[in-house]
Write a protein that holds these residues in place. Structure first.
Motif, PDB file in Angstrom:
ATOM      1  N   MET A  50       0.846  -1.193   0.000  1.00  0.00           N
ATOM      2  CA  MET A  50       0.000   0.000   0.000  1.00  0.00           C
ATOM      3  C   MET A  50       0.886   1.250   0.000  1.00  0.00           C
ATOM      4  SD  MET A  50      -3.032   1.046   2.686  1.00  0.00           S
ATOM      5  CE  MET A  50      -3.942  -0.437   2.282  1.00  0.00           C
ATOM      6  N   ASP A  51       0.599   2.173  -0.886  1.00  0.00           N
ATOM      7  CA  ASP A  51       1.401   3.384  -1.021  1.00  0.00           C
ATOM      8  C   ASP A  51       0.866   4.449  -0.069  1.00  0.00           C
ATOM      9  OD1 ASP A  51       2.891   5.530  -1.722  1.00  0.00           O
ATOM     10  OD2 ASP A  51       2.563   5.364  -3.878  1.00  0.00           O
ATOM     11  N   TYR A  52       1.418   4.474   1.172  1.00  0.00           N
ATOM     12  CA  TYR A  52       0.935   5.411   2.170  1.00  0.00           C
ATOM     13  C   TYR A  52       1.294   6.853   1.815  1.00  0.00           C
ATOM     14  CZ  TYR A  52       0.148   1.240   4.999  1.00  0.00           C
ATOM     15  OH  TYR A  52      -0.284   0.031   5.464  1.00  0.00           O
ATOM     16  N   THR A  53       2.420   7.046   1.114  1.00  0.00           N
ATOM     17  CA  THR A  53       2.794   8.400   0.712  1.00  0.00           C
ATOM     18  C   THR A  53       1.730   8.989  -0.202  1.00  0.00           C
ATOM     19  OG1 THR A  53       5.147   7.862   0.886  1.00  0.00           O
ATOM     20  CG2 THR A  53       4.539   9.791  -0.438  1.00  0.00           C
ATOM     21  N   ARG A  54       1.225   8.175  -1.139  1.00  0.00           N
ATOM     22  CA  ARG A  54       0.175   8.655  -2.043  1.00  0.00           C
ATOM     23  C   ARG A  54      -1.099   8.973  -1.265  1.00  0.00           C
ATOM     24  NH1 ARG A  54      -0.851   5.384  -7.470  1.00  0.00           N
ATOM     25  NH2 ARG A  54       1.259   6.234  -7.744  1.00  0.00           N
ATOM     26  N   ILE A  55      -1.416   8.142  -0.283  1.00  0.00           N
ATOM     27  CA  ILE A  55      -2.608   8.401   0.527  1.00  0.00           C
ATOM     28  C   ILE A  55      -2.449   9.708   1.286  1.00  0.00           C
ATOM     29  CG2 ILE A  55      -4.016   7.571   2.446  1.00  0.00           C
ATOM     30  CD1 ILE A  55      -3.362   4.732   1.573  1.00  0.00           C
ATOM     31  N   PHE A  56      -1.255   9.940   1.843  1.00  0.00           N
ATOM     32  CA  PHE A  56      -1.001  11.196   2.540  1.00  0.00           C
ATOM     33  C   PHE A  56      -1.189  12.388   1.609  1.00  0.00           C
ATOM     34  CE2 PHE A  56       1.284   9.291   6.269  1.00  0.00           C
ATOM     35  CZ  PHE A  56       0.640  10.043   7.239  1.00  0.00           C
ATOM     36  N   MET A  57      -0.746  12.245   0.363  1.00  0.00           N
ATOM     37  CA  MET A  57      -0.907  13.334  -0.595  1.00  0.00           C
ATOM     38  C   MET A  57      -2.380  13.602  -0.864  1.00  0.00           C
ATOM     39  SD  MET A  57       2.059  14.456  -1.126  1.00  0.00           S
ATOM     40  CE  MET A  57       1.669  15.589  -2.459  1.00  0.00           C
ATOM     41  N   LEU A  58      -3.202  12.555  -0.791  1.00  0.00           N
ATOM     42  CA  LEU A  58      -4.636  12.723  -1.015  1.00  0.00           C
ATOM     43  C   LEU A  58      -5.330  13.395   0.170  1.00  0.00           C
ATOM     44  CD1 LEU A  58      -5.507   9.288  -2.702  1.00  0.00           C
ATOM     45  CD2 LEU A  58      -5.348  11.524  -3.812  1.00  0.00           C
ATOM     46  N   VAL A  59      -4.831  13.141   1.379  1.00  0.00           N
ATOM     47  CA  VAL A  59      -5.496  13.705   2.553  1.00  0.00           C
ATOM     48  C   VAL A  59      -4.992  15.107   2.883  1.00  0.00           C
ATOM     49  CG1 VAL A  59      -5.914  11.421   3.541  1.00  0.00           C
ATOM     50  CG2 VAL A  59      -3.880  12.698   4.230  1.00  0.00           C
ATOM     51  N   ILE A  60      -3.880  15.536   2.265  1.00  0.00           N
ATOM     52  CA  ILE A  60      -3.371  16.882   2.531  1.00  0.00           C
ATOM     53  C   ILE A  60      -4.420  17.952   2.274  1.00  0.00           C
ATOM     54  CG2 ILE A  60      -1.780  18.642   1.646  1.00  0.00           C
ATOM     55  CD1 ILE A  60       0.392  16.513   1.599  1.00  0.00           C
ATOM     56  N   PRO A  61      -5.176  17.904   1.129  1.00  0.00           N
ATOM     57  CA  PRO A  61      -6.232  18.914   0.939  1.00  0.00           C
ATOM     58  C   PRO A  61      -7.254  18.918   2.074  1.00  0.00           C
ATOM     59  CG  PRO A  61      -5.794  17.792  -1.121  1.00  0.00           C
ATOM     60  CD  PRO A  61      -5.042  17.040  -0.060  1.00  0.00           C
ATOM     61  N   ALA A  62      -7.582  17.725   2.586  1.00  0.00           N
ATOM     62  CA  ALA A  62      -8.522  17.655   3.713  1.00  0.00           C
ATOM     63  C   ALA A  62      -7.907  18.288   4.952  1.00  0.00           C
ATOM     64  CB  ALA A  62      -8.899  16.196   3.987  1.00  0.00           C
ATOM     65  N   TYR A  63      -6.613  18.036   5.176  1.00  0.00           N
ATOM     66  CA  TYR A  63      -5.922  18.665   6.290  1.00  0.00           C
ATOM     67  C   TYR A  63      -6.029  20.185   6.198  1.00  0.00           C
ATOM     68  CZ  TYR A  63      -3.453  14.437   7.954  1.00  0.00           C
ATOM     69  OH  TYR A  63      -3.135  13.224   8.500  1.00  0.00           O
ATOM     70  N   LEU A  64      -5.670  20.718   5.032  1.00  0.00           N
ATOM     71  CA  LEU A  64      -5.669  22.165   4.849  1.00  0.00           C
ATOM     72  C   LEU A  64      -7.065  22.749   5.024  1.00  0.00           C
ATOM     73  CD1 LEU A  64      -3.261  22.444   1.780  1.00  0.00           C
ATOM     74  CD2 LEU A  64      -2.728  22.878   4.190  1.00  0.00           C
ATOM     75  N   PHE A  65      -8.051  22.057   4.494  1.00  0.00           N
ATOM     76  CA  PHE A  65      -9.428  22.543   4.587  1.00  0.00           C
ATOM     77  C   PHE A  65      -9.883  22.609   6.037  1.00  0.00           C
ATOM     78  CE2 PHE A  65     -14.024  21.601   4.732  1.00  0.00           C
ATOM     79  CZ  PHE A  65     -14.495  22.710   4.044  1.00  0.00           C
ATOM     80  N   THR A  66      -9.630  21.558   6.808  1.00  0.00           N
ATOM     81  CA  THR A  66     -10.071  21.548   8.204  1.00  0.00           C
ATOM     82  C   THR A  66      -9.287  22.540   9.056  1.00  0.00           C
ATOM     83  OG1 THR A  66      -8.638  19.618   8.541  1.00  0.00           O
ATOM     84  CG2 THR A  66     -10.978  19.193   8.190  1.00  0.00           C
ATOM     85  N   ILE A  67      -8.004  22.764   8.724  1.00  0.00           N
ATOM     86  CA  ILE A  67      -7.228  23.774   9.442  1.00  0.00           C
ATOM     87  C   ILE A  67      -7.837  25.149   9.224  1.00  0.00           C
ATOM     88  CG2 ILE A  67      -5.022  25.008   9.466  1.00  0.00           C
ATOM     89  CD1 ILE A  67      -3.653  22.285   9.015  1.00  0.00           C
ATOM     90  N   VAL A  68      -8.226  25.437   7.982  1.00  0.00           N
ATOM     91  CA  VAL A  68      -8.862  26.723   7.682  1.00  0.00           C
ATOM     92  C   VAL A  68     -10.181  26.852   8.431  1.00  0.00           C
ATOM     93  CG1 VAL A  68      -9.952  28.095   5.865  1.00  0.00           C
ATOM     94  CG2 VAL A  68      -7.743  27.009   5.448  1.00  0.00           C
ATOM     95  N   ILE A  69     -10.967  25.781   8.449  1.00  0.00           N
ATOM     96  CA  ILE A  69     -12.249  25.799   9.165  1.00  0.00           C
ATOM     97  C   ILE A  69     -12.028  26.072  10.649  1.00  0.00           C
ATOM     98  CG2 ILE A  69     -14.212  24.389   9.904  1.00  0.00           C
ATOM     99  CD1 ILE A  69     -14.404  25.350   7.025  1.00  0.00           C
ATOM    100  N   GLU A  70     -11.027  25.422  11.235  1.00  0.00           N
ATOM    101  CA  GLU A  70     -10.748  25.634  12.656  1.00  0.00           C
ATOM    102  C   GLU A  70     -10.309  27.070  12.899  1.00  0.00           C
ATOM    103  OE1 GLU A  70      -8.272  23.368  16.207  1.00  0.00           O
ATOM    104  OE2 GLU A  70      -7.281  23.747  14.283  1.00  0.00           O
ATOM    105  N   TRP A  71      -9.457  27.598  12.020  1.00  0.00           N
ATOM    106  CA  TRP A  71      -8.984  28.973  12.165  1.00  0.00           C
ATOM    107  C   TRP A  71     -10.141  29.959  12.079  1.00  0.00           C
ATOM    108  CZ3 TRP A  71      -8.897  33.029   8.481  1.00  0.00           C
ATOM    109  CH2 TRP A  71      -8.199  34.162   8.891  1.00  0.00           C
ATOM    110  N   VAL A  72     -11.034  29.762  11.120  1.00  0.00           N
ATOM    111  CA  VAL A  72     -12.206  30.632  10.983  1.00  0.00           C
ATOM    112  C   VAL A  72     -13.074  30.547  12.229  1.00  0.00           C
ATOM    113  CG1 VAL A  72     -14.347  31.012   9.699  1.00  0.00           C
ATOM    114  CG2 VAL A  72     -12.213  30.575   8.470  1.00  0.00           C
ATOM    115  N   SER A  73     -13.202  29.333  12.766  1.00  0.00           N
ATOM    116  CA  SER A  73     -13.997  29.141  13.973  1.00  0.00           C
ATOM    117  C   SER A  73     -13.430  29.944  15.125  1.00  0.00           C
ATOM    118  CB  SER A  73     -14.038  27.651  14.331  1.00  0.00           C
ATOM    119  OG  SER A  73     -14.678  27.436  15.573  1.00  0.00           O
ATOM    120  N   TRP A  74     -12.084  29.941  15.265  1.00  0.00           N
ATOM    121  CA  TRP A  74     -11.452  30.746  16.311  1.00  0.00           C
ATOM    122  C   TRP A  74     -11.696  32.230  16.078  1.00  0.00           C
ATOM    123  CZ3 TRP A  74      -9.972  29.826  20.973  1.00  0.00           C
ATOM    124  CH2 TRP A  74      -9.504  28.561  21.341  1.00  0.00           C
TER     125      TRP A  74
END
Length: 285
Positions: free
Chosen positions: A1-25
């Motif tokens: 299983m290519d975990y590096t590729r999976i990480f690359m796929l979840v990075i947009p989700a990471y960034l999106f949720t970080i922005v949501i949390e920042w806006v919430s603050w």
């Protein structure tokens, strides 16, 4: 299983949720709206997190050895990989091993020299979850020894690796102050944002508590559980005092080397490397 590729796929989700949390603050009514995202500390976490991901492949080249694979070769036990219950056992056993490995990260100086980087943020938000040490392959190598028992009881290595990866994904979103207490049954069994806020506490009664990854029951069983009952002070008992990512990453490692240099005799030297991180009182953590 290519975990590096999976990480690359979840990075947009990471960034999106970080922005949501920042806006919430930013939109939170009353109080200090910058407390959750103090800019220099947050950017320090982001830079360290990116450096950790970029250098991961190099670390794997420097230390290609795996205790899990050695355990799989040594054991006469082989659980069937095509049975659902093997995956269930893999989850429980891997989580159990993580608890002890994580506990060692806090109680063994050489492991703490790397793990303290994750705890060095004085903020607690989703960027803290990616604040992992970079170019410290010795710590990853030693930490992974904790998972050897899972291989010795016959769990196939790729199942162990899968649950390690899944555990890291699970733990990232619990690095937040924006989620309060979850329903009692969930809080009793699983690691939650509340439990992990306690884990990042820099003073008593929270210091060295709640080591669990997915499950919090190990902390309840082995006496390291603490309930979030008052505001948490984040960071180290004596903070690094810099937002320089390189100094942050190697501060405790350099402090350990200094103690080794000052040690006189084998016992003090071994204690400086493998003893408890008393620098939490005397130095940085």
């Amino acid at each position: 299983m290519d975990y590096t590729r999976i990480f690359m796929l979840v990075i947009p989700a990471y960034l999106f949720t970080i922005v949501i949390e920042w806006v919430s603050w930013r939109r939170s009514a009353g109080g200090d709206r910058t407390r959750g995202f103090y800019r220099p500390d947050t950017w320090n976490s982001v830079v360290i997190g990116i450096a950790s991901r970029v250098t991961r492949s190099l670390e794997n080249l420097l230390v290609p050895f795996s205790f899990v694979l050695v355990g799989a070769v040594l054991t006469p036990i082989q659980l069937p990989a095509d049975r659902w219950w093997t995956w269930g056992i893999g989850l429980i056993v891997t989580d159990f091993c993580y608890y002890w490995g994580h506990r060692a990260d806090h109680r063994v100086r050489i492991l703490w020299s790397a793990h303290s980087v994750h705890h060095s943020s004085e903020q607690f938000n989703l960027t803290t979850g990616i604040r992992m040490p970079f170019l410290m392959p010795y710590a990853t190598f030693l930490h992974n020894a904790a998972f050897m028992p899972a291989a010795l009881i016959g769990v196939p290595p790729y199942i162990i690796f899968f649950w390690q990866f899944a555990s890291s994904i699970y733990q990232w979103p619990i690095h937040t102050q924006r989620i309060g207490f979850l329903p009692a049954p969930i809080e009793y069994i699983f690691n939650t944002p509340s439990h992990h806020r306690v884990h990042h506490g820099a003073d008593n009664p929270y210091l060295d508590k709640n080591y669990g990854a997915v499950l919090i029951i190990w902390d309840r069983i082995f006496g390291t559980y603490a309930h979030e009952s008052s505001p948490v002070t984040y960071g180290l008992t004596k903070n690094v005092g810099t937002f320089n990512p390189i100094k942050t990453n190697y501060h405790e490692f350099m402090a350990m080397l200094a103690d080794i240099g000052q040690a006189r005799g084998a016992r003090p030297t071994l204690r400086a490397v493998f003893g408890p991180p008393t620098a939490r009182v005397d130095s940085i953590a």
